[in-house]
Design an enzyme around this catalytic site. Structure first.
Site, PDB file in Angstrom:
ATOM      1  N   GLU A 141       0.858  -1.201   0.000  1.00  0.00           N
ATOM      2  CA  GLU A 141       0.000   0.000   0.000  1.00  0.00           C
ATOM      3  C   GLU A 141       0.888   1.243   0.000  1.00  0.00           C
ATOM      4  O   GLU A 141       1.775   1.392   0.845  1.00  0.00           O
ATOM      5  CB  GLU A 141      -0.983   0.020   1.177  1.00  0.00           C
ATOM      6  CG  GLU A 141      -1.933   1.212   1.038  1.00  0.00           C
ATOM      7  CD  GLU A 141      -3.170   1.157   1.907  1.00  0.00           C
ATOM      8  OE1 GLU A 141      -3.526   0.063   2.398  1.00  0.00           O
ATOM      9  OE2 GLU A 141      -3.793   2.227   2.088  1.00  0.00           O
ATOM     10  N   GLU A 178       4.598   4.852   4.106  1.00  0.00           N
ATOM     11  CA  GLU A 178       3.968   6.106   4.524  1.00  0.00           C
ATOM     12  C   GLU A 178       5.030   6.938   5.269  1.00  0.00           C
ATOM     13  O   GLU A 178       5.574   6.479   6.268  1.00  0.00           O
ATOM     14  CB  GLU A 178       2.763   5.790   5.434  1.00  0.00           C
ATOM     15  CG  GLU A 178       2.089   6.985   6.078  1.00  0.00           C
ATOM     16  CD  GLU A 178       1.579   8.019   5.080  1.00  0.00           C
ATOM     17  OE1 GLU A 178       0.659   7.729   4.324  1.00  0.00           O
ATOM     18  OE2 GLU A 178       2.165   9.136   5.062  1.00  0.00           O
ATOM     19  N   ASP A 195       9.237   7.068   1.416  1.00  0.00           N
ATOM     20  CA  ASP A 195       8.723   7.114   0.049  1.00  0.00           C
ATOM     21  C   ASP A 195       8.535   5.698  -0.509  1.00  0.00           C
ATOM     22  O   ASP A 195       9.472   4.888  -0.491  1.00  0.00           O
ATOM     23  CB  ASP A 195       9.755   7.890  -0.785  1.00  0.00           C
ATOM     24  CG  ASP A 195       9.236   8.289  -2.146  1.00  0.00           C
ATOM     25  OD1 ASP A 195       8.362   7.580  -2.688  1.00  0.00           O
ATOM     26  OD2 ASP A 195       9.721   9.298  -2.676  1.00  0.00           O
ATOM     27  N   ASP A 198      -2.458  12.177  -2.785  1.00  0.00           N
ATOM     28  CA  ASP A 198      -2.492  13.644  -2.860  1.00  0.00           C
ATOM     29  C   ASP A 198      -2.699  14.022  -4.332  1.00  0.00           C
ATOM     30  O   ASP A 198      -1.927  13.584  -5.188  1.00  0.00           O
ATOM     31  CB  ASP A 198      -1.167  14.223  -2.342  1.00  0.00           C
ATOM     32  CG  ASP A 198      -0.922  13.814  -0.888  1.00  0.00           C
ATOM     33  OD1 ASP A 198      -1.871  13.893  -0.085  1.00  0.00           O
ATOM     34  OD2 ASP A 198       0.207  13.396  -0.565  1.00  0.00           O
ATOM     35  N   LYS A 226      -2.666  21.570  -9.053  1.00  0.00           N
ATOM     36  CA  LYS A 226      -2.094  22.630  -9.910  1.00  0.00           C
ATOM     37  C   LYS A 226      -1.215  22.004 -10.991  1.00  0.00           C
ATOM     38  O   LYS A 226      -0.425  21.096 -10.694  1.00  0.00           O
ATOM     39  CB  LYS A 226      -1.254  23.591  -9.068  1.00  0.00           C
ATOM     40  CG  LYS A 226      -2.087  24.415  -8.126  1.00  0.00           C
ATOM     41  CD  LYS A 226      -1.253  25.415  -7.380  1.00  0.00           C
ATOM     42  CE  LYS A 226      -2.149  26.199  -6.436  1.00  0.00           C
ATOM     43  NZ  LYS A 226      -1.456  26.696  -5.271  1.00  0.00           N
ATOM     44  N   THR A 249     -11.483   4.316   3.292  1.00  0.00           N
ATOM     45  CA  THR A 249     -10.356   4.732   4.133  1.00  0.00           C
ATOM     46  C   THR A 249     -10.781   5.996   4.881  1.00  0.00           C
ATOM     47  O   THR A 249     -11.873   6.533   4.657  1.00  0.00           O
ATOM     48  CB  THR A 249      -9.141   5.076   3.250  1.00  0.00           C
ATOM     49  OG1 THR A 249      -9.505   6.188   2.425  1.00  0.00           O
ATOM     50  CG2 THR A 249      -8.710   3.908   2.391  1.00  0.00           C
TER      51      THR A 249
HETATM   52  C1  LIG Z   1      -4.464  12.071   1.056  1.00  0.00           C
HETATM   53  S1  LIG Z   1      -3.569  10.956   2.053  1.00  0.00           S
HETATM   54  C2  LIG Z   1      -4.502   9.450   1.941  1.00  0.00           C
HETATM   55  C3  LIG Z   1      -4.196   8.480   3.043  1.00  0.00           C
HETATM   56  C4  LIG Z   1      -4.934   7.120   2.980  1.00  0.00           C
HETATM   57  N1  LIG Z   1      -4.553   6.378   1.807  1.00  0.00           N
HETATM   58  C5  LIG Z   1      -6.424   7.312   3.023  1.00  0.00           C
HETATM   59  O1  LIG Z   1      -7.083   7.102   1.985  1.00  0.00           O
HETATM   60  O2  LIG Z   1      -6.951   7.660   4.102  1.00  0.00           O
HETATM   61  C6  LIG Z   1      -2.162  10.593   1.032  1.00  0.00           C
HETATM   62  C7  LIG Z   1      -1.059   9.920   1.820  1.00  0.00           C
HETATM   63  O3  LIG Z   1      -0.019   9.528   0.930  1.00  0.00           O
HETATM   64  C8  LIG Z   1       1.224   9.726   1.589  1.00  0.00           C
HETATM   65  N2  LIG Z   1       2.262   9.814   0.539  1.00  0.00           N
HETATM   66  C9  LIG Z   1       2.443  10.819  -0.342  1.00  0.00           C
HETATM   67  N3  LIG Z   1       3.458  10.550  -1.172  1.00  0.00           N
HETATM   68  C10 LIG Z   1       3.928   9.320  -0.816  1.00  0.00           C
HETATM   69  C11 LIG Z   1       4.973   8.488  -1.295  1.00  0.00           C
HETATM   70  N4  LIG Z   1       5.749   8.860  -2.324  1.00  0.00           N
HETATM   71  N5  LIG Z   1       5.188   7.296  -0.693  1.00  0.00           N
HETATM   72  C12 LIG Z   1       4.390   6.904   0.340  1.00  0.00           C
HETATM   73  N6  LIG Z   1       3.387   7.663   0.841  1.00  0.00           N
HETATM   74  C13 LIG Z   1       3.151   8.848   0.268  1.00  0.00           C
HETATM   75  C14 LIG Z   1       1.019  11.002   2.387  1.00  0.00           C
HETATM   76  O4  LIG Z   1       1.911  11.108   3.470  1.00  0.00           O
HETATM   77  C15 LIG Z   1      -0.420  10.840   2.856  1.00  0.00           C
HETATM   78  O5  LIG Z   1      -0.515  10.207   4.111  1.00  0.00           O
END
Ligand SMILES: C[S@@+](CC[C@H](N)C(=O)[O-])C[C@H]1O[C@@H](n2cnc3c(N)ncnc32)[C@H](O)[C@@H]1O
Length: 234
Positions: A65, A90, A117, A139, A143, A213
């Site tokens: 995940e 995460e 990452d 995310d 933009k 989620t």
């Molecule tokens: C908008 S949140 C969604 C969290 C979860 N998946 C949910 O649906 O509740 C996006 C998550 O992706 C993580 N994230 C962003 N870029 C990432 C990366 N390159 N590798 C791992 N996690 C990442 C962020 O820290 C954040 O917690």
């Protein structure tokens, strides 16, 4: 009282930077203990090649995940498939603490965590070693000038395609119309992934093994629609 927890953060890599929050509120005492004591026991090794044998001691199927947030979805999947090895990536410390709490409370022995990452894990995973990967409410970076930060882009997708076994599934959820369009267009251009949707029903039917989620619930609360897309590695 909250415990400040010193944690080694993965440093920036040449040509790549992880964007987004690394920590929110200070951790509560139990969360701080889990990060200090449980995380080192189930953390993905910091470098070197990765496969099921190295991570779990046998040849079980693997699932990944990307950005598990607080980890409810990963814990749900890990509980229903104890024979599969789950890797959660995460960078957000408070999210990692959330998954650690679920691992401890539910006694999950099939979870490994990379606090950083997901690309760092994907590029070290053995080719064709993943059965499933999830990207849930990434995310959106709406933009145009930030579009290259989106996970659904050729570089990350190449790494994912390499790590997924033929027939392996890549599941994406988003409540952001722009990201939905971006996913549809980007994935349509790839020869290595096929969209599994066949009928209009596939847009509305929610598979039983696809729970909301935290972000999905938040989005629903705001009145947003949620789209789920599943691709099969050819
Ligand atoms: C908008 S949140 C969604 C969290 C979860 N998946 C949910 O649906 O509740 C996006 C998550 O992706 C993580 N994230 C962003 N870029 C990432 C990366 N390159 N590798 C791992 N996690 C990442 C962020 O820290 C954040 O917690």
């Amino acid at each position: 009282m909250s415990l400040p927890v010193p944690i080694a953060q993965p440093g920036p890599r040449p040509g790549r930077r992880l964007h987004g929050r690394r920590q929110g509120h200070a951790l509560k005492p139990r969360a701080g203990r889990l990060v200090a004591e449980l995380l080192p026991r189930i953390a993905v090794p910091a470098d070197g090649p990765l496969d099921a044998r190295l991570l779990f001691g046998d040849d079980r199927p693997l699932a990944l995940e990307i950005g598990f947030g607080k980890g409810e979805h990963l814990a749900f999947q890990a509980a229903r498939a104890p024979g599969t090895g789950f890797i959660g990536c995460e960078p957000y410390l408070n999210g990692v603490a959330g998954l650690l709490a679920a691992v401890a409370d539910q006694g999950l022995a099939n979870v490994r965590i990379h606090m950083g990452d997901a690309l760092d894990v994907l590029e070290r995973l053995a080719p064709a070693s993943l059965a499933t990967a999830w990207l849930l409410h990434p995310d959106p970076w709406p933009k145009a000038r930030h579009a290259k930060r989106r996970f659904v882009n050729p570089g990350p997708l190449d790494l994912l395609a390499r790590a997924l076994a033929p027939g392996g599934l890549f599941r994406i959820a988003t409540d952001h119309p722009l990201y939905l369009r971006h996913v549809l267009v980007t994935m349509q251009q790839r020869r290595d992934f096929a969209w599994t949707a066949r009928t209009p029903e596939d847009w509305t039917r929610v598979p039983q093994d696809w729970p909301d989620t935290r972000f999905a619930r938040k989005a629903r609360g705001l009145g947003h629609e949620i789209w789920r897309l599943e691709y099969r590695r050819r």
